[in-house]
Design a protein around this motif. Structure first.
Motif, PDB file in Angstrom:
ATOM      1  N   LYS A  18       0.838  -1.201   0.000  1.00  0.00           N
ATOM      2  CA  LYS A  18       0.000   0.000   0.000  1.00  0.00           C
ATOM      3  C   LYS A  18       0.877   1.257   0.000  1.00  0.00           C
ATOM      4  CE  LYS A  18      -3.800   2.005   2.652  1.00  0.00           C
ATOM      5  NZ  LYS A  18      -4.692   1.754   3.788  1.00  0.00           N
ATOM      6  N   GLU A  19       0.607   2.181  -0.897  1.00  0.00           N
ATOM      7  CA  GLU A  19       1.308   3.468  -0.927  1.00  0.00           C
ATOM      8  C   GLU A  19       0.665   4.387   0.119  1.00  0.00           C
ATOM      9  OE1 GLU A  19       1.044   4.556  -5.124  1.00  0.00           O
ATOM     10  OE2 GLU A  19       3.173   4.075  -5.320  1.00  0.00           O
ATOM     11  N   HIS A  20       1.033   4.176   1.364  1.00  0.00           N
ATOM     12  CA  HIS A  20       0.354   4.854   2.469  1.00  0.00           C
ATOM     13  C   HIS A  20       0.642   6.353   2.545  1.00  0.00           C
ATOM     14  CE1 HIS A  20       4.164   3.394   4.115  1.00  0.00           C
ATOM     15  NE2 HIS A  20       4.091   4.343   5.019  1.00  0.00           N
ATOM     16  N   ILE A  21       1.802   6.794   2.128  1.00  0.00           N
ATOM     17  CA  ILE A  21       2.090   8.236   2.144  1.00  0.00           C
ATOM     18  C   ILE A  21       1.257   8.924   1.058  1.00  0.00           C
ATOM     19  CG2 ILE A  21       3.857  10.032   1.966  1.00  0.00           C
ATOM     20  CD1 ILE A  21       4.200   8.200   4.429  1.00  0.00           C
ATOM     21  N   ARG A  22       1.219   8.330  -0.126  1.00  0.00           N
ATOM     22  CA  ARG A  22       0.396   8.892  -1.209  1.00  0.00           C
ATOM     23  C   ARG A  22      -1.071   8.984  -0.758  1.00  0.00           C
ATOM     24  NH1 ARG A  22       1.580   9.373  -6.364  1.00  0.00           N
ATOM     25  NH2 ARG A  22       3.188   7.766  -6.316  1.00  0.00           N
ATOM     26  N   GLU A  23      -1.579   7.899  -0.181  1.00  0.00           N
ATOM     27  CA  GLU A  23      -2.959   7.895   0.308  1.00  0.00           C
ATOM     28  C   GLU A  23      -3.174   8.979   1.361  1.00  0.00           C
ATOM     29  OE1 GLU A  23      -5.650   4.286   1.485  1.00  0.00           O
ATOM     30  OE2 GLU A  23      -4.585   4.958   3.298  1.00  0.00           O
ATOM     31  N   ARG A  24      -2.218   9.117   2.262  1.00  0.00           N
ATOM     32  CA  ARG A  24      -2.318  10.114   3.337  1.00  0.00           C
ATOM     33  C   ARG A  24      -2.391  11.529   2.772  1.00  0.00           C
ATOM     34  NH1 ARG A  24       2.383   9.205   7.130  1.00  0.00           N
ATOM     35  NH2 ARG A  24       1.359   7.183   7.115  1.00  0.00           N
ATOM     36  N   MET A  25      -1.563  11.817   1.770  1.00  0.00           N
ATOM     37  CA  MET A  25      -1.553  13.156   1.179  1.00  0.00           C
ATOM     38  C   MET A  25      -2.858  13.429   0.430  1.00  0.00           C
ATOM     39  SD  MET A  25       1.217  14.284   2.410  1.00  0.00           S
ATOM     40  CE  MET A  25       1.156  13.087   3.740  1.00  0.00           C
ATOM     41  N   GLU A  26      -3.407  12.396  -0.200  1.00  0.00           N
ATOM     42  CA  GLU A  26      -4.700  12.557  -0.875  1.00  0.00           C
ATOM     43  C   GLU A  26      -5.811  12.825   0.141  1.00  0.00           C
ATOM     44  OE1 GLU A  26      -5.304  12.870  -4.172  1.00  0.00           O
ATOM     45  OE2 GLU A  26      -3.114  12.803  -4.355  1.00  0.00           O
ATOM     46  N   LEU A  27      -5.804  12.103   1.244  1.00  0.00           N
ATOM     47  CA  LEU A  27      -6.792  12.335   2.306  1.00  0.00           C
ATOM     48  C   LEU A  27      -6.667  13.749   2.869  1.00  0.00           C
ATOM     49  CD1 LEU A  27      -6.558   8.908   4.180  1.00  0.00           C
ATOM     50  CD2 LEU A  27      -8.591   9.815   3.024  1.00  0.00           C
ATOM     51  N   ALA A  28      -5.442  14.221   3.035  1.00  0.00           N
ATOM     52  CA  ALA A  28      -5.210  15.555   3.605  1.00  0.00           C
ATOM     53  C   ALA A  28      -5.721  16.679   2.698  1.00  0.00           C
ATOM     54  CB  ALA A  28      -3.723  15.749   3.889  1.00  0.00           C
ATOM     55  N   LYS A  29      -5.832  16.399   1.424  1.00  0.00           N
ATOM     56  CA  LYS A  29      -6.338  17.422   0.494  1.00  0.00           C
ATOM     57  C   LYS A  29      -7.838  17.653   0.651  1.00  0.00           C
ATOM     58  CE  LYS A  29      -2.716  16.592  -2.898  1.00  0.00           C
ATOM     59  NZ  LYS A  29      -2.376  16.000  -4.195  1.00  0.00           N
ATOM     60  N   THR A  30      -8.538  16.700   1.267  1.00  0.00           N
ATOM     61  CA  THR A  30      -9.995  16.833   1.405  1.00  0.00           C
ATOM     62  C   THR A  30     -10.491  16.817   2.855  1.00  0.00           C
ATOM     63  OG1 THR A  30     -10.321  14.434   1.196  1.00  0.00           O
ATOM     64  CG2 THR A  30     -10.395  15.750  -0.842  1.00  0.00           C
ATOM     65  N   LYS A  31      -9.597  16.482   3.802  1.00  0.00           N
ATOM     66  CA  LYS A  31     -10.017  16.388   5.204  1.00  0.00           C
ATOM     67  C   LYS A  31      -9.009  17.084   6.102  1.00  0.00           C
ATOM     68  CE  LYS A  31     -12.206  11.961   4.423  1.00  0.00           C
ATOM     69  NZ  LYS A  31     -12.488  10.649   4.934  1.00  0.00           N
ATOM     70  N   ALA A  32      -9.504  17.849   7.063  1.00  0.00           N
ATOM     71  CA  ALA A  32      -8.619  18.540   8.005  1.00  0.00           C
ATOM     72  C   ALA A  32      -8.051  17.584   9.050  1.00  0.00           C
ATOM     73  CB  ALA A  32      -9.370  19.678   8.691  1.00  0.00           C
ATOM     74  N   ALA A  33      -8.773  16.490   9.319  1.00  0.00           N
ATOM     75  CA  ALA A  33      -8.326  15.478  10.286  1.00  0.00           C
ATOM     76  C   ALA A  33      -8.884  14.126   9.852  1.00  0.00           C
ATOM     77  CB  ALA A  33      -8.790  15.822  11.689  1.00  0.00           C
ATOM     78  N   PHE A  34      -8.097  13.069  10.037  1.00  0.00           N
ATOM     79  CA  PHE A  34      -8.534  11.744   9.605  1.00  0.00           C
ATOM     80  C   PHE A  34      -7.666  10.661  10.222  1.00  0.00           C
ATOM     81  CE2 PHE A  34      -5.509  13.487   6.607  1.00  0.00           C
ATOM     82  CZ  PHE A  34      -4.602  12.463   6.409  1.00  0.00           C
ATOM     83  N   TRP A  35      -8.176   9.422  10.184  1.00  0.00           N
ATOM     84  CA  TRP A  35      -7.438   8.218  10.568  1.00  0.00           C
ATOM     85  C   TRP A  35      -7.124   7.439   9.300  1.00  0.00           C
ATOM     86  CZ3 TRP A  35      -5.476   6.689  15.195  1.00  0.00           C
ATOM     87  CH2 TRP A  35      -5.901   7.373  16.328  1.00  0.00           C
ATOM     88  N   GLN A  36      -5.979   6.790   9.285  1.00  0.00           N
ATOM     89  CA  GLN A  36      -5.553   5.998   8.140  1.00  0.00           C
ATOM     90  C   GLN A  36      -4.991   4.666   8.636  1.00  0.00           C
ATOM     91  OE1 GLN A  36      -1.816   7.083   6.458  1.00  0.00           O
ATOM     92  NE2 GLN A  36      -2.326   6.331   4.433  1.00  0.00           N
ATOM     93  N   ASP A  37      -5.282   3.582   7.926  1.00  0.00           N
ATOM     94  CA  ASP A  37      -4.789   2.246   8.268  1.00  0.00           C
ATOM     95  C   ASP A  37      -3.721   1.793   7.279  1.00  0.00           C
ATOM     96  OD1 ASP A  37      -6.622   1.829  10.410  1.00  0.00           O
ATOM     97  OD2 ASP A  37      -8.179   1.294   8.974  1.00  0.00           O
ATOM     98  N   PHE A  38      -2.656   1.200   7.798  1.00  0.00           N
ATOM     99  CA  PHE A  38      -1.595   0.590   6.996  1.00  0.00           C
ATOM    100  C   PHE A  38      -0.754  -0.267   7.921  1.00  0.00           C
ATOM    101  CE2 PHE A  38      -0.005   4.565   8.582  1.00  0.00           C
ATOM    102  CZ  PHE A  38       1.352   4.410   8.792  1.00  0.00           C
ATOM    103  N   SER A  39       0.326  -0.845   7.433  1.00  0.00           N
ATOM    104  CA  SER A  39       1.236  -1.634   8.272  1.00  0.00           C
ATOM    105  C   SER A  39       2.595  -0.958   8.282  1.00  0.00           C
ATOM    106  CB  SER A  39       1.376  -3.050   7.721  1.00  0.00           C
ATOM    107  OG  SER A  39       0.147  -3.722   7.791  1.00  0.00           O
ATOM    108  N   PHE A  40       3.269  -1.038   9.436  1.00  0.00           N
ATOM    109  CA  PHE A  40       4.579  -0.396   9.542  1.00  0.00           C
ATOM    110  C   PHE A  40       5.368  -1.042  10.674  1.00  0.00           C
ATOM    111  CE2 PHE A  40       7.519   3.279   9.775  1.00  0.00           C
ATOM    112  CZ  PHE A  40       7.717   3.484   8.420  1.00  0.00           C
ATOM    113  N   VAL A  41       6.660  -0.833  10.678  1.00  0.00           N
ATOM    114  CA  VAL A  41       7.522  -1.389  11.722  1.00  0.00           C
ATOM    115  C   VAL A  41       7.320  -0.613  13.021  1.00  0.00           C
ATOM    116  CG1 VAL A  41       9.897  -1.851  12.437  1.00  0.00           C
ATOM    117  CG2 VAL A  41       9.236  -2.146  10.042  1.00  0.00           C
ATOM    118  N   ASN A  42       6.973  -1.336  14.071  1.00  0.00           N
ATOM    119  CA  ASN A  42       6.841  -0.743  15.400  1.00  0.00           C
ATOM    120  C   ASN A  42       8.259  -0.469  15.913  1.00  0.00           C
ATOM    121  OD1 ASN A  42       6.741  -0.542  18.285  1.00  0.00           O
ATOM    122  ND2 ASN A  42       4.731  -1.492  18.252  1.00  0.00           N
ATOM    123  N   PRO A  43       8.586   0.788  16.265  1.00  0.00           N
ATOM    124  CA  PRO A  43       9.948   1.101  16.683  1.00  0.00           C
ATOM    125  C   PRO A  43      10.344   0.489  18.024  1.00  0.00           C
ATOM    126  CG  PRO A  43       8.536   3.001  17.011  1.00  0.00           C
ATOM    127  CD  PRO A  43       7.715   1.964  16.283  1.00  0.00           C
TER     128      PRO A  43
END
Length: 156
Positions: free
Chosen positions: A100-125
């Protein structure tokens, strides 16, 4: 009888360890609060200092597995509390473990929403495992930056 007692003690220890581990997990409310704190900090602080402070892994914007990220709308990372190597790089094409291109998706969501939740997978630090992640994001007042912080959901 001794085996039953040992089993009961072992189960109790395992349950207590699980309860402690779940208490250490970041909650959605904590993530939202940290993002709001970051947005306010960016507004009140010179940008270079704010980005450096948000990127500081020992700073006020890192708590357990929760850290902030700040991106321009083109996908360029300006701050990253878990990996300073991302700062200054355009991450728009970064894919998660599932492709999943999660950064691309996030930037697209930010263009239409002031606040939002997004789901993806990532390494837990904290535990270095790839886990499902929910990221809470807010657009800054000037609509130029996306500030995010997330929670990890093990075993989902």
């Amino acid at each position: 009888m001794q085996k039953k007692l040992m089993l009961a003690v072992a189960l109790g220890v395992a349950f207590a360890a699980g309860a402690i581990a779940s208490e250490q997990r970041v909650t959605p409310k904590e993530a939202e609060s940290m993002v709001k704190k970051g947005v306010a900090y960016i507004k009140a602080t010179p940008r270079d200092k704010a980005m450096a402070d948000i990127t500081d892994p020992k700073g006020q914007f890192v708590d357990r597995e929760l850290y902030l990220t700040v991106y321009q709308l083109d996908g360029t990372a300006l701050a990253h509390g878990a990996n300073a190597k991302f700062v200054g790089k355009n991450m728009i094409e970064l894919r998660d473990a599932n492709g999943k291109e999660h950064i691309r998706e996030r930037m697209e969501l930010a263009k239409t929403k002031a606040a939002f939740w997004q789901d993806f997978s990532f390494v837990n630090p904290v535990n270095k495992k790839i886990e499902p992640k929910q990221m809470y994001c807010e657009l800054t007042d000037d609509k130029k930056l996306v500030v995010c912080g997330g929670i990890y959901k093990p075993g989902v």
